[in-house]
Design a protein around this motif. Structure first.
Motif, mmCIF file in Angstrom:
data_model
loop_
_atom_site.group_PDB
_atom_site.id
_atom_site.type_symbol
_atom_site.label_atom_id
_atom_site.label_comp_id
_atom_site.label_asym_id
_atom_site.label_seq_id
_atom_site.Cartn_x
_atom_site.Cartn_y
_atom_site.Cartn_z
ATOM 1 N N ASP A 122 27.722 29.826 43.671
ATOM 2 C CA ASP A 122 28.580 29.983 44.849
ATOM 3 C C ASP A 122 29.783 29.048 44.765
ATOM 4 O O ASP A 122 30.099 28.334 45.707
ATOM 5 C CB ASP A 122 27.782 29.723 46.117
ATOM 6 N N ASP A 123 30.463 29.078 43.612
ATOM 7 C CA ASP A 123 31.615 28.191 43.480
ATOM 8 C C ASP A 123 32.829 28.746 44.199
ATOM 9 O O ASP A 123 33.736 28.015 44.563
ATOM 10 C CB ASP A 123 31.945 27.961 42.003
ATOM 11 N N GLU A 124 32.861 30.060 44.425
ATOM 12 C CA GLU A 124 33.972 30.652 45.154
ATOM 13 C C GLU A 124 33.454 31.796 46.002
ATOM 14 O O GLU A 124 32.490 32.465 45.634
ATOM 15 C CB GLU A 124 35.030 31.191 44.171
ATOM 16 N N PRO A 125 34.071 32.063 47.135
ATOM 17 C CA PRO A 125 33.641 33.221 47.928
ATOM 18 C C PRO A 125 33.990 34.526 47.216
ATOM 19 O O PRO A 125 34.971 34.611 46.494
ATOM 20 C CB PRO A 125 34.444 33.071 49.222
ATOM 21 N N TYR A 126 33.137 35.540 47.403
ATOM 22 C CA TYR A 126 33.347 36.844 46.794
ATOM 23 C C TYR A 126 34.013 37.767 47.814
ATOM 24 O O TYR A 126 33.416 38.681 48.339
ATOM 25 C CB TYR A 126 32.020 37.434 46.332
ATOM 26 N N ASP A 127 35.271 37.521 48.093
ATOM 27 C CA ASP A 127 35.941 38.336 49.110
ATOM 28 C C ASP A 127 37.318 38.802 48.657
ATOM 29 O O ASP A 127 38.110 39.264 49.451
ATOM 30 C CB ASP A 127 36.051 37.561 50.429
ATOM 31 N N GLU A 128 37.589 38.706 47.360
ATOM 32 C CA GLU A 128 38.904 39.089 46.858
ATOM 33 C C GLU A 128 38.985 40.606 46.689
ATOM 34 O O GLU A 128 38.100 41.217 46.099
ATOM 35 C CB GLU A 128 39.136 38.411 45.502
ATOM 36 N N PRO A 129 40.017 41.261 47.191
ATOM 37 C CA PRO A 129 40.165 42.702 46.965
ATOM 38 C C PRO A 129 40.458 42.967 45.490
ATOM 39 O O PRO A 129 41.049 42.143 44.799
ATOM 40 C CB PRO A 129 41.343 43.076 47.854
ATOM 41 N N TYR A 130 40.047 44.129 45.022
ATOM 42 C CA TYR A 130 40.207 44.473 43.609
ATOM 43 C C TYR A 130 41.525 45.200 43.388
ATOM 44 O O TYR A 130 41.780 46.242 43.975
ATOM 45 C CB TYR A 130 39.047 45.341 43.152
#
Length: 487
Positions: free
Chosen positions: A432-440
Motif C-alpha cells: 500500500d505504498d500508493e493509493p490505487y485511484d489513478e484513471p487509466y
C-alpha cells in the motif's frame, strides 16, 4: 540434474503463499503471484520484497485475475533484470516499481500499434467462435496455410467465407471438427470447461556443468548476451524484444518458406534483427552453426520434437554449445495427449476453460481482455533467461533447459491466482505504498517512431526497475532482411 516447477514444495527459505494472499519472506508482505512466479524460476526468496506497484487498478478487467497475472509476469521479469544488473555492476539489487497502466498497455501492444495511422487487423474472417451441433468451437485461420487446411478438412471450397463455414459447423459436433482439423494440420478447438489438471508454470533443468562465458560490467543487464530467437507470433517475440530492450543482441531466424505477417513483426520486432535460414540446406546450416558457436541463449517456439531432426533439441544444442541456455516454448504443455498439437493463445483459452469461464449471459464463450497467455509467457521466458544467466555466474554453472507453455500460464491463471472480490478494488496483498485511484490513460504509455514499415505508434515497454531503459534503441526492421551475423 535439477528441476523446478510450479506448484512446488517450498523449502525453509522459500516464500509461502496462498493463491489469494500475500507471500511472506522474513516477515515482509509481497505480491503473492509475483512470489510464485519468482519461486518457479528459482529466484532468491527475499528479492520479491523489492517489488511495488502503482498506477490504475481497473485495467484488464475480467472474471479471472488477468491484471494480477500480467503485473506479476512483468514484475518477475523486471526483478530478474535488476538482479543481473546488480551482478554486473557490483551494486545492490535495484528496487522494482511496476506501473500497472504500462503493463496493461503493453499486454495489448498489437491493438495500440498504428502503421502510418492504420490499425492492423487482429483476426481473419475465419478465426473466431462458432456454434457447433453440441457446443462451441474456436478456430484460428490467420495464416493462409491454416485457412486452406481448415477449409480442406471440412470439404469446403477455397473461396468459402464466414457464412458458409458457419453453416457447416452448426451441423457437426465440436469434438469431431476439432479432431478432423487436427488430422489435417488445421486449427480448431472445442470450447471446454475448466479441468482440474494443474500444469507447471516453468521447468528448469541443468544439463551440464560448463562454465559460462564471462560478462563484463555493463549498464544494461543483458548487454553483450547473444540470443538466437526461433519463435513466431507473440509469446516468443515478446521475450525477444524484452531481452533486446535490456541490451541483448537478439537475432530472429525463420525458415524462408514460412512468411511472417508484416503487422505482427512491426509490433514485436523492436530492438531485434531478423534473418532467414533454411536449416535443411547445407550452406545455411553452416551459418547457423557458426552463430550457435558463440550464442548464449537459444529460444525455440515449436511443437515438441518438431525441431529434433535439425539438431535443435536442447540436449543436442548444449552438446554442441556447452553452457547454453536453451528455452522451449509450446502451446499445450510438455506431457499428455495434447502436447504435440499446434496452438495459439485464443485456442488455449478455449481448450483450457478460460473461454467458458468468461462466457457472457447469452452463453457465448468469452475472451480475456488481452492475449494474456502470450504476453505473460513472453515476460516469463525473458525472466527465466535472465535468471539463468545470473545463476550460471553465481555458483551454479552449466547449460540449462527451460520450458514454458501457454497452457502452463493458463493453468496458473485458473488455479494459482485467486481474483480479488471486485476487479475494480485494490488487491488485498499489494503493498500500500500508493493509493490505487489513478484513471487509466494509455496515451501516456505510447510513443512514435519512424521505421522501414512507416511511421509507427507503439506501446512502450513495461519493465520497471531503477535504471531500466525506457524504450528500445531501434525500431523493427523489415522481417527477414538482416544479415545472419552477430553485431
Amino acid at each position: 540434474m535439477t528441476d523446478r516447477s510450479l506448484p512446488a514444495q517450498p523449502g525453509p527459505a522459500a516464500p509461502t503463499s496462498s493463491a489469494s494472499g500475500a507471500a511472506t519472506s522474513g516477515g515482509a508482505a509481497v505480491d503473492g503471484p509475483t512470489a510464485d512466479a519468482w519461486q518457479a524460476l528459482g529466484g532468491p526468496a527475499a528479492l520479491p520484497e523489492r517489488v511495488s506497484f502503482h498506477g490504475p487498478d481497473t485495467v484488464l478487467p475480467a472474471r479471472l485475475p488477468v491484471r494480477r497475472l500480467a503485473r506479476a509476469t512483468v514484475a518477475a521479469c523486471s526483478l530478474a533484470a535488476a538482479e543481473l544488473s546488480a551482478l554486473r555492476s557490483g551494486g545492490p539489487v535495484p528496487a522494482v516499481r511496476i506501473d500497472q497502466g504500462a503493463v496493461a498497455t503493453a499486454f495489448v501492444s498489437e491493438r495500440h500499434l498504428r502503421i502510418d495511422g492504420r490499425a492492423p487487423a487482429s483476426f481473419a474472417p475465419l478465426s473466431g467462435f462458432w456454434p457447433a451441433a453440441d457446443g462451441w468451437l474456436r478456430t484460428h485461420a490467420n495464416y493462409p496455410h491454416h485457412r486452406d487446411r481448415l477449409l480442406t478438412a471440412l470439404g469446403l471450397p477455397g473461396d468459402s467465407g464466414p457464412e458458409r463455414l458457419a453453416a457447416v459447423l452448426r451441423e457437426l459436433p465440436a469434438a469431431a471438427v476439432q479432431e478432423r482439423a487436427y488430422g489435417a494440420g488445421a486449427l480448431a478447438v472445442a470450447v471446454a470447461p475448466v479441468r482440474d489438471t494443474v500444469l507447471p508454470l516453468a521447468e528448469v533443468r541443468v544439463l551440464d556443468g560448463a562454465p559460462p562465458r564471462p560478462l563484463e560490467p555493463a549498464g544494461l543487464p543483458a548487454d553483450g548476451v547473444r540470443v538466437l530467437d526461433l519463435t513466431r507470433v507473440i509469446a516468443g517475440p515478446v521475450a525477444g524484444r524484452t531481452l533486446a530492450l535490456l541490451g541483448a543482441d537478439v537475432l530472429r531466424i525463420d525458415p524462408p518458406h514460412l512468411p511472417e505477417a508484416d503487422d505482427a513483426h512491426a509490433d514485436t520486432g523492436f530492438g531485434r534483427r531478423s534473418t532467414r535460414l533454411d536449416l535443411a540446406d547445407g550452406t545455411d546450416r553452416a551459418v547457423f552453426e557458426d552463430l550457435l558457436a558463440t550464442a548464449d541463449v537459444v529460444v525455440t517456439g515449436y511443437r515438441p520434437g518438431a525441431l529434433d531432426a535439425h539438431g535443435l533439441a536442447p540436449e543436442a544444442l548444449i552438446e554442441r554449445r556447452p553452457g547454453l541456455v536453451a528455452v522451449q516454448l509450446n502451446a499445450w504443455g510438455w506431457t499428455g495427449p495434447w502436447a504435440g498439437r499446434r496452438g495459439f493463445d485464443s485456442l488455449v483459452q478455449a481448450g483450457c476453460g478460460i473461454a467458458a469461464t468468461e462466457a457472457g449471459a447469452d452463453g457465448r464463450p468469452g475472451v480475456l481482455p488481452a492475449q494474456a497467455l502470450d504476453h505473460g509467457t513472453g515476460y516469463l521466458i525473458a525472466a527465466g533467461v535472465l535468471r539463468a544467466l545470473t545463476e550460471q555466474r553465481t555458483g551454479r554453472p552449466g547449460g540449462r533447459r527451460l520450458r514454458f507453455s501457454l497452457a502452463g500460464t493458463a493453468s496458473w491463471l485458473l488455479h494459482g491466482i485467486t481474483p480479488t472480490a471486485d476487479p475494480h478494488l485494490p488487491p488485498d496483498d499489494a503493498p500500500d505504498d500508493e493509493p490505487y485511484d489513478e484513471p487509466y490513460d494509455p496515451a501516456c504509455r505510447l510513443a512514435r517512431t519512424d521505421s522501414p514499415y512507416g511511421r509507427l505508434r507503439y506501446a512502450l515497454p513495461p519493465v520497471g526497475y531503477e535504471g531500466a531503459p525506457a524504450d528500445w534503441t531501434r525500431p523493427p526492421g523489415r522481417w527477414g532482411t538482416d544479415a545472419p551475423r552477430w553485431r
